[in-house]
Write a protein that holds these residues in place. Structure first.
Motif, mmCIF file in Angstrom:
data_model
loop_
_atom_site.group_PDB
_atom_site.id
_atom_site.type_symbol
_atom_site.label_atom_id
_atom_site.label_comp_id
_atom_site.label_asym_id
_atom_site.label_seq_id
_atom_site.Cartn_x
_atom_site.Cartn_y
_atom_site.Cartn_z
ATOM 1 N N TYR A 36 9.364 27.364 7.311
ATOM 2 C CA TYR A 36 9.538 27.160 5.872
ATOM 3 C C TYR A 36 9.604 28.519 5.174
ATOM 4 N N ARG A 37 10.319 28.548 4.078
ATOM 5 C CA ARG A 37 10.451 29.793 3.331
ATOM 6 C C ARG A 37 9.146 30.173 2.657
ATOM 7 N N ALA A 38 8.414 29.188 2.157
ATOM 8 C CA ALA A 38 7.124 29.459 1.521
ATOM 9 C C ALA A 38 6.020 29.508 2.573
ATOM 10 N N ASP A 39 4.914 30.140 2.223
ATOM 11 C CA ASP A 39 3.787 30.246 3.148
ATOM 12 C C ASP A 39 3.098 28.900 3.304
ATOM 13 N N LEU A 40 2.662 28.627 4.525
ATOM 14 C CA LEU A 40 1.935 27.393 4.802
ATOM 15 C C LEU A 40 0.458 27.583 4.473
ATOM 16 N N PRO A 41 -0.191 26.535 3.948
ATOM 17 C CA PRO A 41 -1.638 26.630 3.724
ATOM 18 C C PRO A 41 -2.384 26.649 5.052
ATOM 19 N N GLY A 266 3.382 22.166 11.347
ATOM 20 C CA GLY A 266 4.509 22.443 12.214
ATOM 21 C C GLY A 266 5.666 23.019 11.403
ATOM 22 N N GLY A 267 6.812 23.127 12.024
ATOM 23 C CA GLY A 267 7.975 23.686 11.351
ATOM 24 C C GLY A 267 8.916 22.616 10.843
ATOM 25 N N PRO A 268 9.998 23.026 10.191
ATOM 26 C CA PRO A 268 10.971 22.055 9.673
ATOM 27 C C PRO A 268 11.554 21.138 10.736
ATOM 28 N N ALA A 269 11.609 21.596 11.986
ATOM 29 C CA ALA A 269 12.159 20.746 13.042
ATOM 30 C C ALA A 269 11.341 19.471 13.227
ATOM 31 N N ASN A 270 10.066 19.520 12.859
ATOM 32 C CA ASN A 270 9.234 18.328 12.995
ATOM 33 C C ASN A 270 9.703 17.193 12.091
ATOM 34 N N LEU A 271 10.420 17.538 11.021
ATOM 35 C CA LEU A 271 10.932 16.490 10.134
ATOM 36 C C LEU A 271 11.887 15.571 10.872
ATOM 37 N N LEU A 272 12.613 16.129 11.863
ATOM 38 C CA LEU A 272 13.563 15.325 12.633
ATOM 39 C C LEU A 272 12.862 14.418 13.633
ATOM 40 N N ARG A 273 11.599 14.730 13.937
ATOM 41 C CA ARG A 273 10.879 13.978 14.958
ATOM 42 C C ARG A 273 9.804 13.070 14.396
ATOM 43 N N GLU A 371 9.474 22.060 0.966
ATOM 44 C CA GLU A 371 9.548 23.391 0.382
ATOM 45 C C GLU A 371 9.030 23.391 -1.056
ATOM 46 N N THR A 372 9.395 22.369 -1.833
ATOM 47 C CA THR A 372 8.935 22.289 -3.223
ATOM 48 C C THR A 372 7.422 22.162 -3.284
ATOM 49 N N LEU A 374 5.241 23.258 -1.118
ATOM 50 C CA LEU A 374 4.631 24.541 -0.756
ATOM 51 C C LEU A 374 4.644 25.509 -1.935
ATOM 52 N N VAL A 375 5.776 25.567 -2.635
ATOM 53 C CA VAL A 375 5.857 26.431 -3.815
ATOM 54 C C VAL A 375 4.869 25.967 -4.873
ATOM 55 N N ALA A 376 4.753 24.665 -5.062
ATOM 56 C CA ALA A 376 3.837 24.125 -6.070
ATOM 57 C C ALA A 376 2.389 24.480 -5.744
ATOM 58 N N ILE A 377 2.012 24.394 -4.476
ATOM 59 C CA ILE A 377 0.633 24.728 -4.096
ATOM 60 C C ILE A 377 0.309 26.166 -4.459
ATOM 61 N N THR A 378 1.211 27.074 -4.128
ATOM 62 C CA THR A 378 0.994 28.486 -4.457
ATOM 63 C C THR A 378 0.913 28.692 -5.965
ATOM 64 N N ALA A 379 1.801 28.044 -6.714
ATOM 65 C CA ALA A 379 1.830 28.220 -8.166
ATOM 66 C C ALA A 379 0.585 27.642 -8.830
ATOM 67 N N TYR A 380 0.168 26.443 -8.421
ATOM 68 C CA TYR A 380 -1.003 25.829 -9.053
ATOM 69 C C TYR A 380 -2.280 26.587 -8.720
ATOM 70 N N ARG A 381 -2.351 27.140 -7.524
ATOM 71 C CA ARG A 381 -3.532 27.944 -7.184
ATOM 72 C C ARG A 381 -3.601 29.198 -8.048
ATOM 73 N N ALA A 382 -2.473 29.857 -8.245
ATOM 74 C CA ALA A 382 -2.452 31.047 -9.090
ATOM 75 C C ALA A 382 -2.747 30.681 -10.543
ATOM 76 N N ARG A 383 -2.222 29.553 -10.977
ATOM 77 C CA ARG A 383 -2.435 29.131 -12.370
ATOM 78 C C ARG A 383 -3.897 28.797 -12.625
ATOM 79 N N ALA A 384 -4.591 28.295 -11.614
ATOM 80 C CA ALA A 384 -6.005 27.942 -11.795
ATOM 81 C C ALA A 384 -6.822 29.157 -12.197
ATOM 82 N N GLY A 385 -6.526 30.320 -11.597
ATOM 83 C CA GLY A 385 -7.259 31.531 -11.965
ATOM 84 C C GLY A 385 -7.025 31.923 -13.407
ATOM 85 N N SER A 386 -5.781 31.830 -13.849
ATOM 86 C CA SER A 386 -5.468 32.183 -15.241
ATOM 87 C C SER A 386 -6.128 31.218 -16.209
ATOM 88 N N LEU A 387 -6.140 29.938 -15.886
ATOM 89 C CA LEU A 387 -6.764 28.963 -16.785
ATOM 90 C C LEU A 387 -8.277 29.136 -16.842
#
Length: 466
Positions: A36-41, A266-273, A371-372, A374-387
């Protein structure tokens, strides 16, 4: 009297090389990215993903939903129907035998005549055209599709229950936050009222403070509606009537479940399985390929071998004195149909192309969901600190504005504005916590993480098309 007749078409000898060739699946041309392009938790636990919330109430609700949800029950019924139809298609490759019996009495001018006969009638299709084999492959693919749809229903229901539970908890936390906010505004209203009665403030300040309090209290009904909607949705998801589900109170009723370390993605290939809807699209592709074979079989000769055995006699005393056996062969040679058969083959191939496009689209949508999330997890975690920082600063600003207002060095507008900022920041942090939890739910739903039942088992152990 025993008579026997045999009718055998000599042209059947020409059919030995007419066996159909199965239509191969087209090249799927799906090359999933290596990662995935974004980092995995972080991943730290095995098993079902929702247990990473460490919430026994949620665990119990999901278990009940997977056992009693009506959409899953409907998918199981369709799986059983598809399995029965597969057995029926396989049975068509075997001979069919039927029996009959009859008796008669003729009466006339003082005499009577009795008669009886019994017989066996059968047919056998040696499948020279390959149609029956193609129909079995199509039925097996539909059976596999029904199993994957059932697995996908389990994926969707587990995610829906978790999301509605988060909403139920969010609205509970909103009610407590609303109570805290109204208490804070009532304190401000009491201070303003005392200052007005002492001649230190204008009546306008009292009205402003009262209006802010009324505006906050007006939100109570909307939150209660949202909470009821979440509770009713949970009831339906676990197969109960809305309003009858008793949701156990967790240890911390007013907090959003915090997601820990779930199972590895796992990786994106797991989506096929592992993703049921992607696997179902692949099964539909196999069924479309089999349908091409079915249509192509109409271009080839077909042969049916009927036969019968009849025993009987014209009088009851001579019962079974006659025996008649027949065996034939009916050959069907396609000669001219104005191009209809070839048009049907072309239509089947076009449907195959469409199924291939849908299969690719299903994978791309699944990849996009993951992918969406993963991006949301990173964004909401960063936003929590600001809030959290905004809440801390708003609390400080409110304390200072209250002190300055009492000294007559600040206006009521400054106090009310600081209150609104604090209330808004607290609500935003609560919503952000719920959004983060939902992002984890969406991630594991998109990635089809293990849910306690393997997809192959959910598919009813569907065999590959044969």
């Amino acid at each position: 009297m025993i008579a026997a007749r045999f009718h055998l078409c000599a042209l059947a000898l020409l059919l030995g090389g007419c066996a159909a060739v199965a239509t191969d699946l087209p090249e799927a041309q799906i090359a999933p990215p290596e990662s995935y392009r974004a980092d995995l938790p972080p991943a730290g636990m095995d098993g079902v993903w929702w247990r990473a919330f460490s919430d026994p109430v949620l665990d119990a609700l999901v278990d009940r939903g997977l056992a009693a949800n009506l959409d899953i029950a409907a998918a199981e019924g369709r799986l059983a129907a598809a399995e029965a139809l597969l057995r029926a298609e396989r049975a068509d490759r075997l001979p069919t035998i039927d029996g009959s019996a009859e008796a008669s009495v003729d009466v006339g001018e003082g005499t009577s005549r009795t008669g009886a006969s019994a017989g066996l009638f059968g047919t056998f299709d040696p499948d020279f055209s390959g149609r029956l084999r193609a129909e079995v492959r199509a039925a097996a693919a539909r059976y596999a599709e029904a199993g994957y749809i059932r697995a996908d229903q389990r994926r969707l229901i587990a995610a829906a229950i978790a999301a509605q539970y988060v909403e139920y908890r969010r609205t509970g936390a909103q009610l407590e936050l609303l109570a805290e906010s109204t208490d804070l505004q009532r304190q401000t209203l009491r201070i303003v009222t005392l200052r007005f009665e002492a001649g230190l403030s204008a009546n306008l300040d009292v009205r402003r403070a009262a209006a802010d309090l009324a505006q906050t209290e007006a939100r109570l009904g909307l939150i209660e509606i949202a909470r009821a909607q979440a509770a009713h949705a949970l009831a339906i998801l676990v197969g109960e009537a809305p309003g009858t589900l008793v949701i156990a109170e967790p240890e911390s009723e007013t907090t959003i479940p915090n997601y820990g370390d779930g199972p590895p993605l796992g990786g994106p290939a797991n989506l096929l399985r592992r993703r049921g809807d992607v696997l179902a699209a692949e099964a539909r592709l196999a069924a479309a390929a089999a349908q091409v074979g079915i249509e192509q079989s109409d271009l080839r000769p077909s042969l049916v071998v009927p036969g019968s055995i009849i025993i009987g006699d014209g009088s009851i005393n001579g019962l079974f004195s006659e025996f008649l056996a027949t065996l034939g062969a009916a050959l069907d040679l396609p000669l001219f149909d104005g191009g209809r058969r070839r048009a049907e083959v072309a239509a089947a191939r076009a449907e195959l192309d469409a199924s291939l496009a849908e299969y690719r689209q299903a994978f791309l949508e699944a990849l996009g969901e993951a992918e969406t999330a993963l991006v949301a997890i990173t964004a909401y975690r960063a936003r929590a600190g600001s809030l959290s920082e905004a809440i801390e600063q708003s609390e400080t600003a409110l304390g200072q504005s209250n002190a300055l207002y009492r000294e007559g060095l600040a206006s009521l507008f400054d106090v009310l504005d600081a209150q609104r900022q604090l209330i808004s920041s607290r609500e935003s942090l609560l919503d952000n916590e719920a959004a983060l939890a939902n992002a984890f739910i969406a991630l594991h739903s998109a990635a089809a993480s293990p849910d306690g039942e393997a997809v192959a088992a959910s598919a009813g152990g569907a065999p590959p098309p044969q």
